[in-house]
Design a protein around this motif. Structure first.
Motif, PDB file in Angstrom:
ATOM      1  N   GLN A  13       0.827  -1.197   0.000  1.00  0.00           N
ATOM      2  CA  GLN A  13       0.000   0.000   0.000  1.00  0.00           C
ATOM      3  C   GLN A  13       0.868   1.255   0.000  1.00  0.00           C
ATOM      4  O   GLN A  13       0.593   2.217  -0.725  1.00  0.00           O
ATOM      5  N   GLN A  14       1.920   1.249   0.808  1.00  0.00           N
ATOM      6  CA  GLN A  14       2.812   2.409   0.874  1.00  0.00           C
ATOM      7  C   GLN A  14       3.532   2.628  -0.452  1.00  0.00           C
ATOM      8  O   GLN A  14       3.682   3.769  -0.914  1.00  0.00           O
ATOM      9  N   ALA A  16       2.479   1.768  -3.403  1.00  0.00           N
ATOM     10  CA  ALA A  16       1.488   2.281  -4.355  1.00  0.00           C
ATOM     11  C   ALA A  16       1.240   3.765  -4.131  1.00  0.00           C
ATOM     12  O   ALA A  16       1.145   4.551  -5.087  1.00  0.00           O
ATOM     13  N   THR A  17       1.155   4.172  -2.865  1.00  0.00           N
ATOM     14  CA  THR A  17       0.933   5.586  -2.534  1.00  0.00           C
ATOM     15  C   THR A  17       2.099   6.439  -2.997  1.00  0.00           C
ATOM     16  O   THR A  17       1.917   7.505  -3.603  1.00  0.00           O
ATOM     17  N   VAL A  18       3.301   5.984  -2.717  1.00  0.00           N
ATOM     18  CA  VAL A  18       4.504   6.723  -3.127  1.00  0.00           C
ATOM     19  C   VAL A  18       4.586   6.807  -4.652  1.00  0.00           C
ATOM     20  O   VAL A  18       4.916   7.856  -5.215  1.00  0.00           O
ATOM     21  N   GLN A  20       2.303   6.978  -6.777  1.00  0.00           N
ATOM     22  CA  GLN A  20       1.318   7.899  -7.343  1.00  0.00           C
ATOM     23  C   GLN A  20       1.555   9.342  -6.911  1.00  0.00           C
ATOM     24  O   GLN A  20       0.822  10.247  -7.319  1.00  0.00           O
ATOM     25  N   SER A  21       2.563   9.553  -6.083  1.00  0.00           N
ATOM     26  CA  SER A  21       2.849  10.896  -5.577  1.00  0.00           C
ATOM     27  C   SER A  21       3.949  11.558  -6.409  1.00  0.00           C
ATOM     28  O   SER A  21       4.443  10.980  -7.376  1.00  0.00           O
TER      29      SER A  21
END
Length: 244
Positions: A13-14, A16-18, A20-21
């Motif tokens: 999850q982390q 994926a978040t990174v 997309q940032s």
């Protein structure tokens, strides 16, 4: 920092978040004495009681984590201290840069349990080479930080108290590079390893595209006029704003 299915899910999850940032890089680190002392025993026991199909489903999650970390478009740094056993060595191998404390210890312990480092295997072999990996897979021996450096699992060793400073130094180096250029440079390595027939065309188009891009033009202009590149100026400005 035991390794289990919940940790795998959180890391995915982390990442994926990174991804997309607009982050410039990602540091993989752990709190406490150890980077990861191995798999969570309760998780291992639970997996042993599941069916083959359920185990395949679980293993695919770990394989996906390794692939996603390896393919994350921005630079990644692993900060390693204490014990780094089992699947976590795959995480280290997947990172672009690995810095470890000189008292760190490593072990690919799976065969001692009647298992094999299967899902992490491709990434460990890629990092260390087949000859070294085969020895460590077969013996499941604990190896010291200097050996990890010699085996090319990690890039640098420092005293534990200097670990954060060394990581910060690597961050500083990356932040001095062009944001898009660093992404392109990382992808370049993957392209070269795949050895496509049109590799020379891929590399020719890459350098041409970068030269005429806004980032490339501003970087070259800054170099020739002996000024800081725009992304370096932005970094300095942000630090000054934080200080004030």
């Amino acid at each position: 920092n035991a390794f289990d299915d919940s940790v795998i899910a959180e890391l995915r999850q982390q990442i994926a978040t990174v991804g997309q940032s607009d982050a410039r890089l990602m540091i993989l680190r752990a709190e406490g004495k150890n980077f990861c002392a191995g798999a969570n025993l309760a998780w291992m026991k639970r997996m042993a009681d599941l069916s083959r199909d359920e185990n395949i489903k679980d293993a695919r999650q770990l394989a996906a984590l390794m692939q996603e970390l390896s393919e994350l478009r921005i630079p990644t740094i692993a900060r390693v201290q204490g014990a780094a056993y089992g699947g976590t060595i795959g995480l280290i191998a997947c990172c672009d840069i690995a810095i470890a404390s000189d008292n760190a210890r490593f072990c690919l312990s799976e065969t001692k349990l009647g298992l094999a480092p299967a899902t992490i295997g491709p990434f460990v072999v890629s990092a260390m080479g087949p000859r070294i990996a085969k020895k460590l897979f077969l013996t499941a021996e604990v190896f010291k930080a200097q050996a990890a450096l010699d085996f090319q699992l990690v890039h640098e060793l420092v005293a534990l108290e200097s670990l954060d400073d060394k990581v910060a130094e690597q961050v500083s180096h990356i932040m001095a590079t062009g944001p898009k250029a660093s992404i392109a440079a990382k992808q370049l390595v993957s392209d070269i390893l795949e050895r496509p027939e049109n590799l020379s065309e891929i590399t020719s188009h890459l350098i041409a595209d970068l030269r005429v891009s806004d980032e490339g033009q501003s970087g070259l202009r800054a170099f020739f006029t002996k000024q800081a590149a725009p992304w370096v100026k932005a970094k300095t400005k942000n630090k000054n704003e934080e200080a004030s």
